[in-house]
Scaffold this motif. Structure first.
Motif, PDB file in Angstrom:
ATOM      1  N   LEU A  66       6.472  -0.012   5.273  1.00  0.00           N
ATOM      2  CA  LEU A  66       5.574   1.006   4.722  1.00  0.00           C
ATOM      3  C   LEU A  66       6.137   1.406   3.371  1.00  0.00           C
ATOM      4  CD1 LEU A  66       3.032   2.279   6.043  1.00  0.00           C
ATOM      5  CD2 LEU A  66       4.392   4.315   6.452  1.00  0.00           C
ATOM      6  N   MET A  67       5.453   0.994   2.315  1.00  0.00           N
ATOM      7  CA  MET A  67       6.010   1.112   0.964  1.00  0.00           C
ATOM      8  C   MET A  67       4.952   1.682   0.032  1.00  0.00           C
ATOM      9  SD  MET A  67       7.468  -2.079  -1.321  1.00  0.00           S
ATOM     10  CE  MET A  67       5.984  -3.059  -1.032  1.00  0.00           C
ATOM     11  N   LEU A  68       5.363   2.615  -0.799  1.00  0.00           N
ATOM     12  CA  LEU A  68       4.440   3.216  -1.770  1.00  0.00           C
ATOM     13  C   LEU A  68       4.670   2.598  -3.142  1.00  0.00           C
ATOM     14  CD1 LEU A  68       2.259   5.430  -2.231  1.00  0.00           C
ATOM     15  CD2 LEU A  68       4.133   6.944  -2.927  1.00  0.00           C
ATOM     16  N   LEU A  69       3.630   1.991  -3.692  1.00  0.00           N
ATOM     17  CA  LEU A  69       3.676   1.480  -5.056  1.00  0.00           C
ATOM     18  C   LEU A  69       2.746   2.290  -5.935  1.00  0.00           C
ATOM     19  CD1 LEU A  69       3.602  -2.437  -4.756  1.00  0.00           C
ATOM     20  CD2 LEU A  69       5.573  -0.916  -4.833  1.00  0.00           C
ATOM     21  N   HIS A  70       2.995   2.234  -7.227  1.00  0.00           N
ATOM     22  CA  HIS A  70       2.079   2.839  -8.195  1.00  0.00           C
ATOM     23  C   HIS A  70       1.514   1.711  -9.048  1.00  0.00           C
ATOM     24  CE1 HIS A  70       4.426   6.336  -6.915  1.00  0.00           C
ATOM     25  NE2 HIS A  70       3.353   7.040  -7.229  1.00  0.00           N
ATOM     26  N   LEU A  71       0.241   1.386  -8.782  1.00  0.00           N
ATOM     27  CA  LEU A  71      -0.437   0.329  -9.544  1.00  0.00           C
ATOM     28  C   LEU A  71      -1.065   0.984 -10.751  1.00  0.00           C
ATOM     29  CD1 LEU A  71      -2.035  -1.601  -6.539  1.00  0.00           C
ATOM     30  CD2 LEU A  71       0.218  -1.902  -7.582  1.00  0.00           C
ATOM     31  N   GLY A  72      -0.287   1.075 -11.829  1.00  0.00           N
ATOM     32  CA  GLY A  72      -0.702   1.898 -12.949  1.00  0.00           C
ATOM     33  C   GLY A  72      -0.639   3.349 -12.518  1.00  0.00           C
ATOM     34  N   GLN A  73      -1.786   4.038 -12.559  1.00  0.00           N
ATOM     35  CA  GLN A  73      -1.856   5.440 -12.156  1.00  0.00           C
ATOM     36  C   GLN A  73      -2.301   5.600 -10.706  1.00  0.00           C
ATOM     37  OE1 GLN A  73      -0.954   7.709 -14.716  1.00  0.00           O
ATOM     38  NE2 GLN A  73      -0.440   5.730 -15.619  1.00  0.00           N
ATOM     39  N   ILE A  74      -2.515   4.487  -9.989  1.00  0.00           N
ATOM     40  CA  ILE A  74      -3.085   4.532  -8.647  1.00  0.00           C
ATOM     41  C   ILE A  74      -1.992   4.384  -7.591  1.00  0.00           C
ATOM     42  CG2 ILE A  74      -4.750   3.462  -7.073  1.00  0.00           C
ATOM     43  CD1 ILE A  74      -5.987   4.767  -9.556  1.00  0.00           C
ATOM     44  N   PRO A  75      -1.825   5.386  -6.709  1.00  0.00           N
ATOM     45  CA  PRO A  75      -0.860   5.230  -5.604  1.00  0.00           C
ATOM     46  C   PRO A  75      -1.416   4.269  -4.558  1.00  0.00           C
ATOM     47  CG  PRO A  75      -2.012   7.328  -5.403  1.00  0.00           C
ATOM     48  CD  PRO A  75      -2.467   6.709  -6.697  1.00  0.00           C
ATOM     49  N   ALA A  76      -0.597   3.331  -4.115  1.00  0.00           N
ATOM     50  CA  ALA A  76      -1.043   2.329  -3.152  1.00  0.00           C
ATOM     51  C   ALA A  76      -0.003   2.194  -2.048  1.00  0.00           C
ATOM     52  CB  ALA A  76      -1.273   0.988  -3.836  1.00  0.00           C
ATOM     53  N   LEU A  77      -0.446   2.330  -0.802  1.00  0.00           N
ATOM     54  CA  LEU A  77       0.425   2.177   0.353  1.00  0.00           C
ATOM     55  C   LEU A  77       0.366   0.717   0.807  1.00  0.00           C
ATOM     56  CD1 LEU A  77       2.192   3.761   2.430  1.00  0.00           C
ATOM     57  CD2 LEU A  77       0.133   3.858   3.862  1.00  0.00           C
ATOM     58  N   ILE A  78       1.512   0.047   0.832  1.00  0.00           N
ATOM     59  CA  ILE A  78       1.579  -1.361   1.224  1.00  0.00           C
ATOM     60  C   ILE A  78       2.071  -1.434   2.667  1.00  0.00           C
ATOM     61  CG2 ILE A  78       2.375  -3.655   0.591  1.00  0.00           C
ATOM     62  CD1 ILE A  78       0.823  -2.129  -1.627  1.00  0.00           C
ATOM     63  N   VAL A  79       1.252  -2.003   3.540  1.00  0.00           N
ATOM     64  CA  VAL A  79       1.537  -2.080   4.976  1.00  0.00           C
ATOM     65  C   VAL A  79       1.907  -3.512   5.321  1.00  0.00           C
ATOM     66  CG1 VAL A  79       0.586  -1.728   7.285  1.00  0.00           C
ATOM     67  CG2 VAL A  79      -0.085  -0.206   5.411  1.00  0.00           C
ATOM     68  N   SER A  80       3.106  -3.719   5.902  1.00  0.00           N
ATOM     69  CA  SER A  80       3.625  -5.086   6.058  1.00  0.00           C
ATOM     70  C   SER A  80       4.186  -5.391   7.431  1.00  0.00           C
ATOM     71  CB  SER A  80       4.717  -5.342   4.999  1.00  0.00           C
ATOM     72  OG  SER A  80       4.238  -5.107   3.699  1.00  0.00           O
ATOM     73  N   SER A  81       3.775  -4.654   8.461  1.00  0.00           N
ATOM     74  CA  SER A  81       4.234  -4.972   9.814  1.00  0.00           C
ATOM     75  C   SER A  81       3.103  -4.702  10.798  1.00  0.00           C
ATOM     76  CB  SER A  81       5.453  -4.136  10.194  1.00  0.00           C
ATOM     77  OG  SER A  81       5.072  -2.810  10.488  1.00  0.00           O
ATOM     78  N   PRO A  82       3.110  -5.391  11.951  1.00  0.00           N
ATOM     79  CA  PRO A  82       2.064  -5.147  12.956  1.00  0.00           C
ATOM     80  C   PRO A  82       2.027  -3.691  13.414  1.00  0.00           C
ATOM     81  CG  PRO A  82       3.261  -7.168  13.468  1.00  0.00           C
ATOM     82  CD  PRO A  82       4.003  -6.508  12.340  1.00  0.00           C
ATOM     83  N   GLU A  83       3.192  -3.065  13.564  1.00  0.00           N
ATOM     84  CA  GLU A  83       3.243  -1.680  14.039  1.00  0.00           C
ATOM     85  C   GLU A  83       2.578  -0.729  13.039  1.00  0.00           C
ATOM     86  OE1 GLU A  83       6.526  -4.107  15.700  1.00  0.00           O
ATOM     87  OE2 GLU A  83       5.890  -3.665  13.647  1.00  0.00           O
ATOM     88  N   MET A  84       2.883  -0.916  11.757  1.00  0.00           N
ATOM     89  CA  MET A  84       2.284  -0.063  10.737  1.00  0.00           C
ATOM     90  C   MET A  84       0.783  -0.340  10.586  1.00  0.00           C
ATOM     91  SD  MET A  84       4.700   1.899   9.661  1.00  0.00           S
ATOM     92  CE  MET A  84       5.380   1.854  11.316  1.00  0.00           C
TER      93      MET A  84
END
Length: 526
Positions: A66-84
């Protein structure tokens, strides 16, 4: 007089600073997901390569599932596991069921009126219901089976004809035509070309083994229009251009203060040209249907009837009808076409698996000239091969983005309202906790009765989403894929082009929203 004024000004400045500090402290008290360091304006955009899912996979190995990125000015939550993924798409589905609005989707998809991209709400619910009842429901998909079988026969004859003229066959072209032709017949109902003797023989068999009602349905879809759908090539071109634009970077969506650069980079002009072409084509198709004397119940006829008689739970306009048609062609061709390519690419690279599958197909067929949908349930190897192909090559590796409708907590982390959600299916489907040797093509892993499927209940195999926003066209796409592959392997043995080794065969992914192959798929039928 000046002293009280200066004191009052200083007082207001102190209040402003104190308020700002309190707000900042409140934000810090809300624990956000881990995030890589970001740059001014661009955020973390510079850390994404041309194949986004692989870049996000590398980042998730460092910063977690569960990782938070900032794509320019846009916050984006990146989900990378079955549980998440389960937490987002099942446990808190209501919170994360919406779609973000983008410049491309607004201009190309009629202000986000398509079922796939519409924001969560009453309109989306009614639009999805309309689609399922009249096009994508299980009973409706089953009723299309003879149309699928006829199109498979025509594709087989196209391969036979190309085989006489050339050693190598462009299967990318065959699959593209096959998927588009099915949708044109069911959605627009155009007449097919004259069928050759080989296909007539198989079609005779189909009629002999089919019910009167099924034959009536097939005949209804064959001879209702006095001409072929002449704009098929334009339609294919627009699907390709539209898909590319939906995945192309633009400043307005990510760095709004630099949106003027979209004009200089010609993004605005490109998207307006494609949008206008789409609208002109759909307008032409609708006009021709309205001027037709005989109505035959294709999807467009149904939409026009519902619009005329005001029989929907929302105000159905011509713009909605265009959006539904665009959704049908854009989303309806992508999964089938891309998956067909990858299934054949994996099989020709793994001849042992292909032979096992062919043995089962030919045993089930007996002396029949075609595999029917009734036969497919007995071809367990086919289902395993398709699942394994989709696991390694998910059609939409980041699924369709979601958006949070309100503030929420996910595993102790604060997720602000309006956060963009990207589910990295490419990473999830390779989780070594669930998939030993995840990079290996090994259909045997699905031959055991594991109960793992891709219909949104098993989050270690996420291909079409889950929850409320699961793709409604799963049954439609899988039915086409299974029937086409089974009959191609029944009639032909497939090899790599002469002189090419398995190590030289390109299995790379092209950049973009989908996992298209780097090159066209050209194989040799024997």
């Amino acid at each position: 007089m000046l002293f009280p004024l200066a004191f009052l000004t200083l007082f207001f400045v102190l209040v402003l600073l104190l308020t700002k500090k309190l707000v900042c402290n409140e934000k810090h008290l809300k624990l956000l997901p881990p995030s890589p360091p970001k740059l001014p304006f661009v955020g973390n955009l510079h850390q994404l390569g041309s194949i986004s899912q692989e870049s996000l996979h590398a980042l998730s190995m460092k910063y977690g599932p569960l990782m938070l990125l900032h794509l320019g000015q846009i916050p984006a939550l990146i989900v990378s596991s079955p549980e998440m993924a389960q937490e987002i798409m099942k446990n808190q589905d209501d919170v994360f069921a919406s779609r973000p609005s983008t410049k491309a989707s607004n201009l190309l998809l009629y202000g986000g009126k398509t079922v796939g991209i519409a924001p969560y709400g009453e309109y989306w619910k009614h639009a999805k219901k309309l689609y399922i009842v009249h096009m994508l429901g299980a009973s409706k998909v089953k009723s299309f089976k003879l149309v699928r079988q006829e199109e498979v026969c025509l594709a087989l004859e196209k391969i036979r004809h190309a085989q006489r003229l050339s050693n190598s066959i462009d299967l990318s072209e065959v699959f593209s035509s096959f998927t588009l032709d099915i949708l044109c017949r069911l959605g627009l109902l155009y007449e097919k070309k004259k069928i050759d003797t080989f296909s007539l023989t198989i079609l005779y068999f189909m009629r002999f083994t089919s019910t009167n009602a099924e034959i009536k349905e097939l005949n209804k879809t064959r001879v209702v229009v006095s001409r072929n759908f002449s704009n098929r090539n334009l339609l294919r071109e627009l699907i390709e251009e539209g898909t590319a634009l939906l995945g192309e970077f633009n400043f307005e969506d990510y760095i709004p203060c630099l949106c003027i650069l979209d004009i200089f980079l010609k993004f605005d002009s490109k998207i307006k040209v494609v949008s206008r072409k789409w609208d002109d084509l759909l307008e032409q198709v609708i006009t021709e249907h309205l001027n037709r004397d005989e109505k035959n119940g294709d999807f467009l006829d149904i939409l026009l009837s519902l619009e005329l008689n005001k029989q929907t739970e929302f105000e159905l306009t011509k713009e909605h009808t265009k959006a539904f048609l665009l959704d049908m062609f854009g989303a309806g061709t992508h999964t089938t076409f891309v998956t067909l390519e990858w299934v054949m690419a994996e099989l020709v690279k793994d001849q042992k698996t292909m032979q096992k599958l062919q043995q089962q197909i030919r045993k089930v067929s007996g002396n029949k000239q075609i595999i029917t949908e009734e036969d497919l349930k007995n071809i367990t190897w086919l289902k395993a091969v398709i699942k394994e192909t989709l696991r390694i090559h998910p059609p939409a590796p980041l699924l369709v983005p979601r958006e949070s409708l309100q503030e929420s907590q996910v595993k102790g982390y604060h997720i602000p309202k309006g956060t963009k959600i990207l589910i990295n299916a490419w990473t999830i489907n390779r989780d070594p906790k669930f998939w030993p040797n995840p990079e290996e093509f090994f259909p045997e892993r699905f031959m055991e009765d594991t109960g793992v499927d891709f219909r949104g209940n098993n989050f270690q195999l996420i291909l079409f989403g889950a929850g409320k926003r699961i793709c409604p066209g799963i049954n439609f796409a899988i039915s086409n894929i299974e029937l086409m592959i089974a009959n191609m392997l029944l009639h032909f043995n497939w090899e790599l082009p002469s002189g090419m080794t398995r190590d030289e065969f390109d299995m790379g992914h092209a950049p973009g929203l989908s996992v298209r192959r780097n090159e066209k798929l050209c194989l040799v039928p024997r």
